[in-house]
Design an enzyme around this catalytic site. Structure first.
Site, PDB file in Angstrom:
ATOM      1  N   GLY A 170       7.006  49.197   8.120  1.00 15.52           N
ATOM      2  CA  GLY A 170       8.952  49.156   7.775  1.00 15.52           C
ATOM      3  C   GLY A 170       9.228  49.590   8.764  1.00 15.52           C
ATOM      4  O   GLY A 170       8.589  50.731   9.258  1.00 15.52           O
ATOM      5  N   ALA A 197      15.437  53.797   7.917  1.00 20.08           N
ATOM      6  CA  ALA A 197      17.435  54.590   8.883  1.00 20.08           C
ATOM      7  C   ALA A 197      16.511  55.435   9.143  1.00 20.08           C
ATOM      8  O   ALA A 197      17.062  55.450  10.224  1.00 20.08           O
ATOM      9  CB  ALA A 197      17.610  55.406   7.477  1.00 20.08           C
ATOM     10  N   PHE A 198      16.074  56.914   9.308  1.00 20.80           N
ATOM     11  CA  PHE A 198      15.465  57.568   9.714  1.00 20.80           C
ATOM     12  C   PHE A 198      13.659  57.604  10.907  1.00 20.80           C
ATOM     13  O   PHE A 198      13.427  58.848  11.114  1.00 20.80           O
ATOM     14  CB  PHE A 198      14.928  58.625   8.694  1.00 20.80           C
ATOM     15  N   GLU A 233      10.182  55.650  10.333  1.00 21.92           N
ATOM     16  CA  GLU A 233       9.015  54.374  10.556  1.00 21.92           C
ATOM     17  C   GLU A 233       8.170  54.420   8.870  1.00 21.92           C
ATOM     18  O   GLU A 233       7.879  55.733   8.665  1.00 21.92           O
ATOM     19  CB  GLU A 233       8.483  53.706  11.706  1.00 21.92           C
ATOM     20  N   VAL A 234       7.583  53.262   8.293  1.00 20.34           N
ATOM     21  CA  VAL A 234       6.327  53.173   7.706  1.00 20.34           C
ATOM     22  C   VAL A 234       5.206  53.076   7.858  1.00 20.34           C
ATOM     23  O   VAL A 234       5.294  51.745   8.664  1.00 20.34           O
ATOM     24  CB  VAL A 234       6.965  52.814   6.131  1.00 20.34           C
ATOM     25  N   LYS A 248       5.451  57.588   5.612  1.00 25.50           N
ATOM     26  CA  LYS A 248       7.038  57.461   5.938  1.00 25.50           C
ATOM     27  C   LYS A 248       7.086  58.550   6.514  1.00 25.50           C
ATOM     28  O   LYS A 248       7.277  59.281   6.570  1.00 25.50           O
ATOM     29  CB  LYS A 248       7.815  57.557   4.783  1.00 25.50           C
ATOM     30  N   ASP A 254      19.980  53.842  -5.671  1.00 23.64           N
ATOM     31  CA  ASP A 254      20.042  53.255  -4.076  1.00 23.64           C
ATOM     32  C   ASP A 254      19.148  51.909  -4.762  1.00 23.64           C
ATOM     33  O   ASP A 254      18.388  51.485  -4.052  1.00 23.64           O
ATOM     34  CB  ASP A 254      19.320  53.810  -2.939  1.00 23.64           C
TER      35      ASP A 254
HETATM   36  N1  ATP Z   1       3.908  53.482  -0.207  1.00 19.53           N
HETATM   37  C1  ATP Z   1       5.114  52.136  -0.066  1.00 19.53           C
HETATM   38  N2  ATP Z   1       3.342  51.033  -0.100  1.00 19.53           N
HETATM   39  C2  ATP Z   1       4.134  49.531   0.431  1.00 19.53           C
HETATM   40  N3  ATP Z   1       5.276  49.622   1.537  1.00 19.53           N
HETATM   41  C3  ATP Z   1       6.018  50.504   1.373  1.00 19.53           C
HETATM   42  C4  ATP Z   1       6.244  51.550   0.970  1.00 19.53           C
HETATM   43  N4  ATP Z   1       6.982  52.759   1.103  1.00 19.53           N
HETATM   44  C5  ATP Z   1       7.722  52.229   1.895  1.00 19.53           C
HETATM   45  N5  ATP Z   1       7.381  50.875   2.215  1.00 19.53           N
HETATM   46  C6  ATP Z   1       7.838  49.624   2.950  1.00 19.53           C
HETATM   47  O1  ATP Z   1       8.414  50.249   4.010  1.00 19.53           O
HETATM   48  C7  ATP Z   1      10.405  49.733   3.453  1.00 19.53           C
HETATM   49  C8  ATP Z   1      11.314  51.047   4.710  1.00 19.53           C
HETATM   50  O2  ATP Z   1      10.438  52.412   3.684  1.00 19.53           O
HETATM   51  P1  ATP Z   1      11.706  52.933   2.385  1.00 19.53           P
HETATM   52  O3  ATP Z   1      12.775  52.134   2.251  1.00 19.53           O
HETATM   53  O4  ATP Z   1      11.041  54.319   1.860  1.00 19.53           O
HETATM   54  O5  ATP Z   1      12.836  53.673   3.776  1.00 19.53           O
HETATM   55  P2  ATP Z   1      13.622  53.623   4.526  1.00 19.53           P
HETATM   56  O6  ATP Z   1      14.209  54.767   5.506  1.00 19.53           O
HETATM   57  O7  ATP Z   1      14.489  54.919   3.149  1.00 19.53           O
HETATM   58  O8  ATP Z   1      14.519  52.145   4.158  1.00 19.53           O
HETATM   59  P3  ATP Z   1      16.454  52.356   3.948  1.00 19.53           P
HETATM   60  O9  ATP Z   1      16.372  52.241   5.111  1.00 19.53           O
HETATM   61  O10 ATP Z   1      15.946  50.930   3.263  1.00 19.53           O
HETATM   62  O11 ATP Z   1      16.362  52.937   3.127  1.00 19.53           O
HETATM   63  C9  ATP Z   1      10.303  49.552   2.355  1.00 19.53           C
HETATM   64  O12 ATP Z   1      11.259  48.412   2.143  1.00 19.53           O
HETATM   65  C10 ATP Z   1       8.699  48.713   1.789  1.00 19.53           C
HETATM   66  O13 ATP Z   1       9.334  47.818   2.899  1.00 19.53           O
END
Ligand code: ATP
Length: 495
Positions: free
Chosen positions: A102, A105-106, A108-109, A124, A218
């Site tokens: 993934g 915004a800030f 990667e995962v 993350k 959210d």
């Molecule tokens: N614990 C997890 N297990 C599996 N996949 C995950 C997990 N945490 C996050 N992901 C994957 O990573 C993506 C991005 O994570 P997350 O939404 O926490 O990040 P963000 O930077 O806050 O994203 P956004 O810009 O969508 O708010 C998620 O949509 C999901 O597909």
């Protein structure tokens, strides 16, 4: 003669201007001190209760002085081990990278392996400079706090949080089924009974967040993750807010929202939220699921999360979200004018109860189902047949097929942008405390005090049983002793 008094300088001095960043820092420091203090207080009370219980049980079990001393030593030893492991610093070098799943915004995962435990986790990573630049310090803290506080099956489990010079990290359990958005992209439309399963689980998940006294703010399909058993958990608590500050608006720049033009400006900022989704969802940082009152100045309550659940139900069974537009600012306007926009197409052939639930969630805050508690949502006919008490033990409509515990076939592919480990030179730098992100570190206490107490008491009972039967036979046999106390078993018989 007395000189006329000159007015004190302070009386004429103007209030100092405090920048938003300084205010955020001060608030974080205040929260840190308050948290430390209440933690200490809580620990002292727990400690007292803990030892009172042990002493009481030892008396009940009629243990001798020597036996009591042994038990105390055993418990203190375990507690010291637990504290030592908690203090050991977690760093990125404790993990091994596997795949990127993934990009948010800030940062990667990634799927990673925790080297010492072998556990597969989702890590993350968030860029600190970006977080500070976009005034996200409070949001980062909120996410870490909710995840650390929550201990329920509906919220992704946080294992570790830590930081280095450039990044903040959250290491969470890895949910291998992907997110609900990916399911919706693949399936397009879900049969109403499948939607009923996911929406019912979402209701329980959101209820659990509200019980922690937070508003998620959210809720969207990307933040609903699916586990290997097909059941859901919520993630991404970056916008979570303690629900007692209800008149506070969603984003700091929204506080000054005066008209829709400002909403447009805000949404343009959100387009920084780059996501790599299938074409149909290529709009970045979509506001599709946000309730209208969040954009206004009148404040809002936790029922904003029920609006989002209603929008997701619409999307699941109709095939697109109700306020969809290529342009996020237009989505915002559609949401603000939801009364004229919301229309459930006849062609979707929905049951009356499905349409009714959508209309009772996607509506004015005052009329919204859930504003008198979650029970009124659960009682809606759409959920007929749902066993609310045993939801997680029912069979999910879709169980992901997985080859191994790091299988990531339910996620999109992402290119490597920068190396997982920081460059060699920054490795040796002794981490200076970052005042923006104090107290970010967290480790799940695998064996907490209660578990130590329970196991100590169980062992005690077992020892006592063996003790009395051995005494009767007058021939103590070491073989029947619980392993952990074996070495000192002679001592047990010394009196
Ligand atoms: N614990 C997890 N297990 C599996 N996949 C995950 C997990 N945490 C996050 N992901 C994957 O990573 C993506 C991005 O994570 P997350 O939404 O926490 O990040 P963000 O930077 O806050 O994203 P956004 O810009 O969508 O708010 C998620 O949509 C999901 O597909």
């Amino acid at each position: 003669m007395d000189q006329p008094r000159t007015p004190k300088r302070a009386e004429t001095r103007e209030e100092p201007q405090i920048s938003a960043a300084a205010r955020e820092k001060a608030e974080a420091a205040k929260a840190f001190i308050a948290e430390k203090y209440s933690k200490k207080k809580r620990e002292d009370t727990e400690n007292r209760e803990y030892w009172d219980e042990i002493n009481k049980r030892m008396v009940e079990l009629n243990l001798s002085e020597t036996e009591q001393r042994m038990v105390r030593e055993e418990i203190m030893h375990k507690e010291a081990e637990r504290l030592r492991s908690l203090r050991a610093r977690t760093s990125i070098f404790d993990f091994e990278p596997i795949t990127i799943i993934g990009r948010g915004a800030f940062g990667e995962v990634r799927v990673v392996r925790h080297k010492s435990s072998g556990e597969i986790l989702a890590l993350k990573k968030m860029n600190k400079t970006e977080m500070i630049r976009k005034n996200q310090i409070q949001h980062v803290r909120a996410e870490r706090n909710v995840l650390a506080k929550a201990n329920n099956p509906w919220i992704v489990e946080l294992k570790y949080s830590f930081q280095d010079e450039k990044y903040l990290y959250l290491a969470m359990e890895y949910l291998q089924g992907g997110d609900l958005m990916t399911v919706l992209i693949k399936r397009d439309i879900l049969p109403q009974d499948e939607a009923k399963f996911y929406i019912a689980e979402m209701v329980l998940a959101v209820e659990s967040v509200h019980k922690l006294n937070y508003i998620h703010r959210d809720i969207k399909p990307d933040n609903v993750l699916i586990g290997r058993d097909g059941h859901i958990k919520l993630s991404d608590f970056g916008l979570c807010k303690l629900s007692d500050i209800q008149t506070d608006n969603l984003y700091s720049n929204l506080n000054k929202l005066e008209d829709e033009a400002k909403a447009k400006q805000y949404m343009e900022r959100r387009t920084d939220y780059k996501r790599n989704r299938a074409l149909a969802y290529s709009t970045v940082g979509t506001p599709d699921y946000i309730a209208p009152e969040v954009f206004g100045r009148g404040g809002y309550t936790e029922t904003v999360d029920w609006w989002s659940v209603g929008v997701i139900l619409f999307e699941m069974v109709v095939g697109y979200p109700p306020f969809f537009s290529d342009e996020p600012s237009i989505t915002c306007q559609k949401i603000l004018h939801w009364r004229n926009i919301l229309s459930i197409p006849r062609e979707a052939n929905l049951r009356h109860s499905t349409c009714d639930l959508i209309r009772k969630l996607v509506c004015d805050a005052g009329d919204r189902l859930g504003s008198h508690g979650v029970e009124e949502i659960k009682a809606h006919p759409f959920f007929n047949g749902i066993d609310w008490e045993n939801m997680r033990s029912t069979r999910a409509p879709w169980i992901p097929e997985l080859r191994n515990d790091y299988d990531s076939s339910n996620f999109d592919n992402f290119d490597e942008v920068e190396p997982f480990y920081p460059p060699q030179e920054s490795r040796k730098k002794k981490g200076k405390k970052d005042s923006n992100f104090i107290n970010y570190t967290y480790k799940k206490e695998d064996e907490d005090r209660a578990a130590i107490l329970i196991s100590a008491l169980n062992e005690l009972e077992a020892i006592k049983k063996t003790h009395s039967s051995s005494r009767q036979e007058n021939s103590p046999s070491q073989g029947s002793y619980p392993k952990k106390l074996m070495l000192s078993s002679q001592e047990l018989y010394s009196d």
